[in-house]
Design a protein around this motif. Structure first.
Motif, mmCIF file in Angstrom:
data_model
loop_
_atom_site.group_PDB
_atom_site.id
_atom_site.type_symbol
_atom_site.label_atom_id
_atom_site.label_comp_id
_atom_site.label_asym_id
_atom_site.label_seq_id
_atom_site.Cartn_x
_atom_site.Cartn_y
_atom_site.Cartn_z
ATOM 1 N N LEU A 68 -14.062 -7.702 -25.126
ATOM 2 C CA LEU A 68 -14.366 -8.754 -26.306
ATOM 3 C C LEU A 68 -15.814 -8.321 -26.881
ATOM 4 O O LEU A 68 -16.347 -8.943 -27.814
ATOM 5 N N ARG A 69 -16.426 -7.484 -26.368
ATOM 6 C CA ARG A 69 -17.842 -6.903 -26.681
ATOM 7 C C ARG A 69 -17.881 -6.594 -28.072
ATOM 8 O O ARG A 69 -18.485 -6.637 -28.861
ATOM 9 N N GLN A 70 -16.699 -5.566 -28.392
ATOM 10 C CA GLN A 70 -16.647 -5.094 -29.604
ATOM 11 C C GLN A 70 -16.464 -6.335 -30.768
ATOM 12 O O GLN A 70 -17.091 -6.206 -31.975
ATOM 13 N N GLU A 71 -15.556 -7.132 -30.232
ATOM 14 C CA GLU A 71 -15.292 -8.337 -31.231
ATOM 15 C C GLU A 71 -16.627 -9.075 -31.503
ATOM 16 O O GLU A 71 -16.898 -9.601 -32.495
ATOM 17 N N LEU A 72 -17.484 -9.068 -30.322
ATOM 18 C CA LEU A 72 -18.774 -9.914 -30.510
ATOM 19 C C LEU A 72 -19.517 -9.171 -31.577
ATOM 20 O O LEU A 72 -19.998 -9.804 -32.475
ATOM 21 N N LEU A 73 -19.558 -7.698 -31.586
ATOM 22 C CA LEU A 73 -20.292 -7.275 -32.564
ATOM 23 C C LEU A 73 -19.830 -7.248 -33.917
ATOM 24 O O LEU A 73 -20.518 -7.501 -34.651
ATOM 25 N N ALA A 74 -18.415 -7.307 -34.002
ATOM 26 C CA ALA A 74 -17.772 -7.553 -35.449
ATOM 27 C C ALA A 74 -18.299 -8.756 -35.829
ATOM 28 O O ALA A 74 -18.584 -9.179 -37.052
ATOM 29 N N VAL A 104 -15.354 -5.219 -45.778
ATOM 30 C CA VAL A 104 -15.636 -5.172 -44.217
ATOM 31 C C VAL A 104 -14.888 -3.929 -43.688
ATOM 32 O O VAL A 104 -15.569 -3.121 -42.779
ATOM 33 N N CYS A 105 -13.549 -3.906 -43.953
ATOM 34 C CA CYS A 105 -12.590 -2.912 -43.353
ATOM 35 C C CYS A 105 -13.467 -1.322 -43.536
ATOM 36 O O CYS A 105 -13.264 -0.527 -42.814
ATOM 37 N N TYR A 106 -13.920 -1.327 -44.936
ATOM 38 C CA TYR A 106 -14.553 -0.064 -45.292
ATOM 39 C C TYR A 106 -15.707 0.331 -44.463
ATOM 40 O O TYR A 106 -16.022 1.261 -43.577
ATOM 41 N N LEU A 107 -16.655 -0.645 -44.568
ATOM 42 C CA LEU A 107 -18.066 -0.706 -43.798
ATOM 43 C C LEU A 107 -18.029 -0.183 -42.328
ATOM 44 O O LEU A 107 -18.399 0.525 -41.697
ATOM 45 N N LEU A 108 -16.995 -0.920 -41.708
ATOM 46 C CA LEU A 108 -17.049 -0.956 -40.455
ATOM 47 C C LEU A 108 -15.748 -0.075 -40.009
ATOM 48 O O LEU A 108 -15.737 0.127 -38.655
ATOM 49 N N GLN A 109 -15.154 0.525 -40.868
ATOM 50 C CA GLN A 109 -13.766 1.306 -40.651
ATOM 51 C C GLN A 109 -13.077 0.479 -39.564
ATOM 52 O O GLN A 109 -12.598 1.071 -38.546
ATOM 53 N N VAL A 110 -12.661 -0.714 -40.058
ATOM 54 C CA VAL A 110 -11.760 -1.302 -39.041
ATOM 55 C C VAL A 110 -10.322 -0.794 -39.013
ATOM 56 O O VAL A 110 -9.810 -0.553 -40.151
ATOM 57 N N ASN A 169 -2.430 -8.496 -37.351
ATOM 58 C CA ASN A 169 -3.700 -8.652 -37.149
ATOM 59 C C ASN A 169 -4.277 -9.249 -38.659
ATOM 60 O O ASN A 169 -5.516 -9.411 -38.719
ATOM 61 N N ILE A 170 -3.387 -9.568 -39.333
ATOM 62 C CA ILE A 170 -4.185 -10.155 -40.459
ATOM 63 C C ILE A 170 -3.522 -11.492 -40.852
ATOM 64 O O ILE A 170 -2.120 -11.733 -40.783
ATOM 65 N N ILE A 225 -7.571 -13.435 -43.393
ATOM 66 C CA ILE A 225 -8.790 -13.309 -42.352
ATOM 67 C C ILE A 225 -8.240 -12.225 -41.373
ATOM 68 O O ILE A 225 -7.009 -12.222 -40.882
ATOM 69 N N HIS A 226 -9.012 -11.388 -41.130
ATOM 70 C CA HIS A 226 -8.678 -10.251 -40.495
ATOM 71 C C HIS A 226 -9.095 -10.440 -38.898
ATOM 72 O O HIS A 226 -10.016 -11.028 -38.716
ATOM 73 N N ILE A 227 -8.311 -10.301 -38.069
ATOM 74 C CA ILE A 227 -8.646 -10.352 -36.507
ATOM 75 C C ILE A 227 -8.527 -9.138 -35.910
ATOM 76 O O ILE A 227 -7.900 -8.071 -36.428
ATOM 77 N N ASP A 228 -8.934 -9.205 -34.779
ATOM 78 C CA ASP A 228 -8.799 -7.979 -33.902
ATOM 79 C C ASP A 228 -9.530 -6.777 -34.137
ATOM 80 O O ASP A 228 -9.161 -6.001 -34.758
ATOM 81 N N PHE A 229 -10.863 -6.717 -33.826
ATOM 82 C CA PHE A 229 -11.785 -5.534 -34.062
ATOM 83 C C PHE A 229 -11.754 -4.657 -32.982
ATOM 84 O O PHE A 229 -12.820 -4.329 -32.769
ATOM 85 N N GLY A 230 -10.884 -4.251 -32.423
ATOM 86 C CA GLY A 230 -10.800 -3.498 -31.172
ATOM 87 C C GLY A 230 -10.653 -2.067 -31.595
ATOM 88 O O GLY A 230 -11.342 -1.178 -30.885
#
Lengths: 685, 868
Positions: free
Chosen positions: B621-627, B715-721, B728-729, B738-743
């Protein structure tokens, strides 16, 4: 006499040249005691040494049996002294002495009570303890036992404590006549039992004994006085202890189910499986008793008392839990003397109740499966009693609001494998692909199965009434709370109609023995509940149509039932009132039949068809509801709540009696010898 | 606001460093037209110069260039000169004010022009208070401050940087950035000390960054160690999070094996061994009973009802040895042992005795815990237990088996509640005790091999979770409970001493505890409302047998009511054993809460609350935390800029590198579930849920949809989600997506198939909900995106710094190393003019909409995972 004098002076001397070298030293001392002499008079350390010697239970019991009543009375002083010394020794720290004292106590109590002295006009308690000191002595005994049970003692020692208590509570056939229990009423062992049940480790070792003890104590003078154990059990709110009790009960059921399964391996399916099952059964029969698996009354009674007395126990029943496969609690069928040191307890896995391998289950699931096995065979008196107790427990559960809400919770689904006995018209099917459903479905299935499989000459009338009562309670709950259970009600209707059909066709043989109108009334009442309140709990409109369809299809049965009832009520038979009642209860069913049959006939005629498909009939039914008026019957959703007193007192008194003789029978001498205990302790410093 | 101001200060510093170019810069500013009050500005700079030694030591210039590099990225012209740099900075700082840029500049020159101090008045005031004066005196104090923190006498040259640090505009974000970038010990330790003055809340946002630096940068670790230790001592929560984060970010095997324990590991050990407790008074300590002594250790569950003392009286019996035995075994072994019923009890009874209950009632402050029992362990055990459940669920093949298992496990947990444990979230109420985990409300979530699950946690809020007395245990079904007591002969409960009973016979006593009156509890309130409509079948008539007229009902009515009931429009999803979460999540939270509250034994308490949490085990979940951090930053930025973009940063607690907890998004279901259960297009679903195209409800929902969609597209563009399939939506109950799962963010994508080459997921269905191409709402969508982009660009630093520091954390999203951050920086397109940007947004929308890859990816997901 001279001989005894010699012995008296030499028996404590090690290696003395006794004339009877083959007699154990302890036996020699017993002989002295039973002669009425006080061996401790000249020896201040006598008792300390005495309890170091291995107690010989068999010998003590044999000697006591040999004595006449008067001789026994003469020995009162010595016996009292021995009892006193034993009690005193229980306080000590040295386990060997405690074990010997416990065994001596067991032997004394059993030996003296076995003499059946009641006709001699003096009390056993006097001989055993002494009237003047009985109260303080018994208090001390119970206190010491309590301490041993909850203390950090070895498993075997605690086991022995429970044995002693079980001996105490089973000395008389009728538990209520066991006067010595008054002392256990005053000095409670309830808390110790609860603590044993609450602790997962001790529960494994002593849970069964604790449960047994509690059950018997609860039944002491249940109907005539205030029994503190009843009081305490009913207010018990220690969730852990209640859960523990649930574990013990459910694992006993589980054991039973498992044993039954191995005995009833489906023999079908080719030569190979027949062969293997034969080979398998060879081994099985070698190991276990050849007689069919016996249901344990005691467990059922324990469950009944818990369900009936303690309302929090219902919540325990509903807990999902995972059964430990590693260490099931010791049940009577495979009891071996345990010789586990207290320190070894810590080695046991802490998280044993949640083994990852086993599927989670629920006490009710296990119990329903157990019931299905018990109920399939109620031919003899004992099995009938078991079946009755099962029904009573289910009745209590069916009356409980919380249990019902759990039974109907769509979120809590289970697969319940009900046992279905093979019958002439159907093969034994093992449906492995059962859907997981709310438990109420399984309960209804069980009831349907019972109805379908017990239409026999020797009709279990009482069980049938209870069975219909359970269904009624469930329906009342559904109606009241508007729960729409996804259940195929048709199978219930079919079963009910079959029952009526059976009653009708065997009228002549049944009528002299049973009030079949009463039973029919119950059946019709269920139909009336569906007819008038179906909108509150049926899952779909089509199921209501189907109900009508079934009634119309089976109209012959209802017609016959009506004419039979009418006949009985008019010619003033024994069951005149019930019959009259039945005729009036059939009014709606008859209205339905009379309303739709001509409609269907005319429709058939209009379309010039010889027979109609079920869909066509349903169409006719659907289009003709509006012209049908039904009479609202009263109290359809009322039932008489279950009450143990006075209806069931005789049953329970008899049940407790048989349990007590069972328990007494099972506390064998071999179990008391506990060789292992001594070995275990002798290896310790 | 503070950040912008700081940038100005940086500029000032730079300008000072470069001396000569200062005037150019000012001129340039003038030329750009961003600053009308140039003269004032110039004056201010000059005055600063006069007040200080202008010469700058090499150290300082290093920082200056550092910060310039930092600022560099924002410059519109890549070949930025210092002057342009400052222009840009001023530009962006100017933008934040609502009215016009000049106001900001006025704020900036507040020292010169007291009449224009409005904007930064507050800051200034605090500033003055803190320094006890203004002007030169202030600088003096600065120097003194430095003297405290560095060994050598502070060279006067540092003071420019110092001024920045001392400035009120120096916020936590900058502090973290400087801590990361600076290689100078003095600066690091200064910031380390400076942390004491920030609010804990602000600081805690950056905990992942802090601990990542602690692990990977020894010099930083030195600087911040004292602060961390102090926080650990003061706060149990901080200790817990510290321990979790340290284990999460060290677990990648960064530290070479064989060598002695890393510094981070040591700190973690120190925290877990409870060395870091608040320091107690020595004197007080001496008088304390040791935890093993019978006085202080509990002999039984302390939260038992007093009533039940009768049944638990074994310990209150006169037999001494018994009590002792129980003591010795209970407190030691039971923590963590779920079967003991006290798995989450530290054995501390300081707050549960009568004195402290009294304190609590009287509102007096609680005294400290004095029994020296573990502070962190109960909570740690709780989290461990939750994770262990997740691990065990993973072994089970079907979802149904998992669900059953989960219920069983939770029933087990419940045996140990209530306890002094809480959800380690920023949830409301913050101070609470968990009293029950609703066992049959829990849901196993859809996941193929992992077994995340959602639990509903019933809590009672309290003054202070650490010191308020624990709630007492209540058994299920309290109604029956009280009744069974009432039915008993009263004499047994009151005056008989525990453990003993007087026995007397009472022949007519009916000990059957069941009675008809119990039926009153059958009257469920929710069923009564329906009585009026069809009273016929509800009320049972007690007539017939005799005189009264029989009541007749029409069979048709019964049939009609039955079909009417079943054709009531239902918004809920049907229960599906393979997808239990769909039905559970569709149920509005308020309804669920009410339902659970009615069934819960604690539900009647006024401080009862229902919280929920997703437990993930086996997932990083560390990436999720970053997101989460990035979303939070963007949310703040957009709020600051008054752009109505809507995102939902959901809380994440990382408990190790492969486990953690997620705040569930309530009242939201995935698009996949919507499609599967409703079998209709998204727009039709909107109509069904919110009403026709012209209803207010629908329009609101549509606006919400657009605002959230635009935000998440950015967000998806900047973070390239990536991995944007419909599972996941989520769509919430008022239309937000709401987007979830930023794996899969930044530089990694699922299996690196490179399927989703589009910038973000914008399907035709989405556009349809917005009203179709060319509709007003669709235009609004694009405008929002543009505005959001511009705002994000302006505050790029804030967002980027969060990401940059985590580069060393070996997250999969940094797979491509340093280029990851560079690529992200490029995606902000600092060099584009607004017109160019607008064009770019248009293009992105256009290409995403027609993206073949989105369709392919959805198809791929359908084939592999059955996601519609």
């Amino acid at each position: 006499m001279g001989d005894s004098d010699v012995r008296k002076h030499t028996f404590l001397r090690q290696g003395s040249a006794s004339k009877m070298p083959l007699r154990e030293k302890i036996v020699q001392i017993y002989d002295v005691l039973f002669k009425g002499e006080d061996p401790s008079r000249d020896n201040p350390n006598f008792w300390e040494e005495f309890f170091l010697l291995k107690a010989n239970v068999q010998y003590v019991e044999k000697e006591l049996e040999r004595l006449s009543a008067d001789e026994l009375l003469a020995l009162k002083e010595n016996i009292n002294m021995l009892f006193y010394r034993c009690t005193l020794t229980l306080k000590e720290d040295y386990p060997i002495r405690i074990v010997n004292a416990l065994q001596t106590l067991c032997a004394l109590i059993r030996g003296i009570y076995r003499k059946n002295l009641s006709d001699h006009g003096f009390d056993v308690i006097n001989i055993l303890v002494g009237f003047d000191v009985a109260e303080s002595q018994m208090q001390a005994l119970i206190e010491n036992l309590n301490n041993l049970i909850v203390g950090e003692q070895s498993v075997s020692l605690k086991n022995l404590c429970f044995k002693l208590l079980l001996i105490l509570v089973t000395v008389t056939d009728n538990v209520s006549q066991n006067t010595i229990l008054e002392y256990i009423m005053i000095n409670s062992v309830f808390e110790a039992i609860i603590q044993i049940l609450a602790n997962p480790v001790s529960r494994q070792n002593h849970g069964y004994d604790a449960m047994l003890l509690l059950t018997i104590l609860v039944n002491y003078r249940k109907y005539e006085s205030v029994n503190p154990y009843i009081v305490k059990l009913s207010i018990l709110d220690d969730e852990l202890a209640l859960t523990g009790l649930g574990y013990v009960i459910s694992s006993a059921f589980k054991d039973f189910n498992r044993q039954f399964e191995t005995k009833n391996e489906p023999g079908s399916g080719g030569l190979f499986s027949a062969l293997t099952s034969m080979v398998g059964s060879m081994f099985v029969t070698e190991n276990s008793d050849p007689e069919p698996v016996r249901a344990s009354d005691a467990i059922l009674l324990a469950m009944y008392e818990a369900v009936h007395l303690n309302r929090n126990f219902i919540t325990v029943l509903t807990h999902n839990h995972t059964e430990s496969t590693a260490n099931p609690p010791v049940s009577p069928t495979k009891r071996t003397p345990l010789a586990v040191d207290a320190t070894a307890q810590e080695v046991l896995p802490i998280d044993m109740s949640l083994e990852s391998s086993s599927q989670p289950t629920n006490i009710l699931v296990t119990f329903l499966r157990y019931c299905s096995i018990i109920m399939q065979d109620v031919k003899d008196e004992e099995k009938l009693g078991n079946g009755k107790l099962c029904m009573i427990i289910l009745t209590c559960i069916g009356e409980d609001q919380y249990a019902n809400s759990f039974l109907h919770d769509a979120n809590m689904t289970f697969r319940v494998e009900l046992y279905r006995a093979p019958m002439r018209h159907r093969k034994q099917t093992v449906d492995k692909n059962l859907p997981a459903r709310p438990l109420a479905c399984a309960l209804l299935d069980l009831m349907v199965e019972f109805i379908m499989s017990h239409m026999m000459k020797n009709l279990p009338m009482d069980l049938y009434l209870r069975c219909l009562g359970i269904i009624h309670r469930i329906l009342c709950y559904q109606k009241k709370c508007r729960v729409r259970l996804q259940y195929t009600w048709k199978q219930l209707w079919t079963a009910l109609v079959s029952l009526l059909k059976y009653l009708l066709s065997n009228e002549s043989s049944l009528l002299p023995k049973y009030n079949i109108f009463h039973l029919s009334n119950k059946v019709v009442r269920l139909f009336n509940l569906f007819i008038t309140y179906g909108d509150t709990f049926l899952p779909s409109p089509s199921s209501y149509d189907e109900l009508y369809y079934e009634i119309i299809r089976m109209h012959q049965v209802f017609d016959n039932l009506y004419s039979m009832a009418l006949r009985q009520s008019t010619n003033g038979g024994e069951h005149k009132d019930s019959a009259a009642n039945l005729t009036s209860n059939l009014v709606n069913i008859r209205a339905i039949v009379n309303h739709f049959t001509p409609k269907i006939d005319s429709w058939t005629a209009a379309n010039s068809l010889s027979s109609l498909t079920s869909d066509q009939v349903l169409d006719v039914v659907r289009s003709n509801y509006d012209t049908l008026t039904l009479k609202l019957q009263d109290n359809l959703d009322q039932f008489e709540r279950y009450s143990e007193k006075p209806a069931e007192t005789a049953f329970f008194t008899q049940l407790v009696r048989s349990i007590i003789s069972d328990v007494r029978h099972n506390i064998g001498l071999s179990n008391l010898q506990q060789q292992t205990v001594l070995q275990e302790f002798s290896s310790l410093s | 606001m503070a950040v912008n101001g700081t940038n100005v200060e940086v500029v000032v510093e730079c300008i000072n460093g470069e001396g000569e170019e200062m005037k150019d810069s000012v001129k340039d500013l003038d030329g750009v037209g961003q600053c009308r009050d140039t003269q004032a500005m110039q004056n201010s700079m000059q005055s600063n110069c006069n007040g200080e030694d202008v010469s700058l030591a090499e150290n300082d210039s290093a920082y200056a260039t550092d910060s310039m590099r930092d600022l560099d990225s924002r410059s519109q012209d890549l070949s930025s000169t210092l002057t342009e740099e400052s222009a840009q900075t001023l530009n962006s700082s100017g933008d934040f004010s609502e009215t016009d840029d000049a106001t900001q500049m006025n704020g900036f020159v507040r020292r010169q022009d007291p009449s224009k101090m409005d904007l930064s008045l507050n800051l200034q005031k605090i500033h003055l208070n803190a320094n006890g004066g203004a002007g030169n005196e202030q600088e003096l104090s600065n120097e003194r401050a430095v003297g405290k923190f560095t060994d050598q006498a502070p060279p006067p040259k540092q003071s420019w940087l110092l001024r920045l640090f001392e400035s009120k505009l120096f916020d936590i974000s900058m502090a973290i950035t400087y801590l990361y970038k600076s290689k100078e010990q003095g600066v690091q330790s200064y910031i380390g000390n400076k942390f004491f003055s920030f609010s804990d809340e602000d600081f805690d946002f950056y905990l992942p960054q802090i601990f990542n630096m602690y692990i990977h940068m020894n010099d930083v670790a030195d600087a911040i160690h004292p602060f961390i230790v102090a926080r650990c001592r003061a706060s149990v929560d901080f200790s817990l999070h510290a321990a979790w984060l340290l284990s999460a970010y060290t677990s990648n095997g960064v530290t070479p094996k064989g060598r002695k324990q890393s510094r981070a590991a040591k700190l973690r050990k120190m925290i877990l061994s409870e060395e870091l407790k608040p320091k107690l008074n020595k004197k007080e300590n001496v008088n304390l009973p040791s935890p093993s002594s019978p006085v202080s250790s509990p002999t039984r569950k302390t939260h038992q009802r007093s009533r039940s003392d009768a049944s638990a009286a074994i310990t209150t019996n006169s037999n001494g040895p018994l009590t002792l035995v129980r003591c010795a075994s209970s407190s030691k072994i039971s923590i963590g042992d779920l079967t003991s019923g006290r798995a989450f009890s530290s054995g501390c009874t300081c707050f549960d005795n009568s004195a402290s209950v009294l304190n609590d009632l009287a509102g007096r402050p609680q005294r400290e815990c004095v029994c020296n029992s573990p502070r962190l362990q109960p909570e740690l055990e709780f989290v461990t237990a939750l994770m262990a459940i997740g691990k065990r669920l993973q072994g089970l093949p079907t979802r149904e088996a998992r669900t059953n298992r989960l219920f069983a496990e939770l029933a087990m947990l419940n045996l140990n509640l209530p306890a002094r444990i809480w959800l380690p979230f920023d949830c409301l109420p913050a101070n609470h005790h968990i009293v029950r985990i609703t066992p049959n409300a829990a849901v196993v979530l859809n996941s193929k091999d992992k077994a995340p699950y959602l639990i509903y946690v019933e809590v009672l809020d309290c003054e202070n979770k650490h010191t308020s007395p624990l709630p007492t245990k209540l058994l299920e079904n309290t109604l029956r409970y009280t009744r069974s007591e009432e039915n008993l002969p009263d004499c047994h409960l009151s005056d008989t001493p525990p453990g003993r009973f007087s026995v007397y016979s009472k022949n007519d006593h009916d000990d059957d505890c069941w009675s008809q009156e119990d039926d009153v509890i059958l009257q469920y309130p929710q069923y009564q409302k329906s009585i009026s409509s069809d009273s016929m079948s509800q009320v049972s008539h007690d007539s017939s047998t005799s005189d009264k007229e029989p009541v007749y009902i029409a069979a048709g009515d019964i049939r009609r009511r039955l079909s009417e009931h079943l054709h009531e429009p239902s918004k809920s999803f049907k229960r599906d054993p393979d997808d239990p979460s769909a039905a559970a999540l569709k149920e509005p939270f308020d309804e669920k809460k009410k339902r659970i509250q009615e069934a819960s034994p604690y539900g009647h308490l006024p401080n009862w609350h229902l919280l929920s949490v997703i437990i993930k085990c086996g997932d990083d979940l560390r990436q999720e935390l970053l997101a989460y951090q990035i979303l939070k930053q963007l949310q703040t930025v957009w709020q600051q800029e008054h752009i109505p973009l809507w995102v939902y940063p959901f809380h994440i607690v990382v408990t190790s590198s492969d486990s953690g907890m997620i705040e569930p998004i309530i009242n939201a279901v995935s698009l996949h579930q919507i499609k599967k259960h409703s079998q209709m297009s998204l727009l039709n679903y909107f109509f069904k849920e919110f009403g026709g195209a012209t209803t207010e409800e629908f329009l609101t929902a549509q606006r919400n949809f657009v605002q959230s969609c635009a935000a998440y597209c950015l967000v998806c563009y900047l973070l390239q989600v990536k991995d944007r399939h419909n599972g996941n939506i989520l769509l919430d109950s008022v239309g937000h997506i709401i987007h979830i799962d930023f794996g899969f963010i930044l530089s990694n994508s699922p299996r690196n198939l490179g399927f989703e080459s589009s910038h973000f997921k914008l399907t035709h269905e989405f556009v349809e909900v917005m009203g179709g191409l060319g509709s007003d709402m669709f235009e609004y969508f694009k405008i929002l995106m543009l505005q959001g982009f511009i705002a994000a660009r302006k505050h790029m630093d804030k967002v980027l710094s969060v990401v940059e520091i985590m580069q060393t954390a070996q997250l999969p999203c940094f797979k491509q190393g340093a280029s990851t951050v560079r690529a992200m920086r490029e995606r902000f397109h600092m060099n584009l003019t607004e017109e160019q940007l607008q064009l770019m947004v248009e293009n992105m929308v256009e290409s995403s909409m027609h993206s073949l890859t989105t369709k392919i990816y959805d198809g791929f997901q359908y084939l592999t995972n059955g996601i519609l």
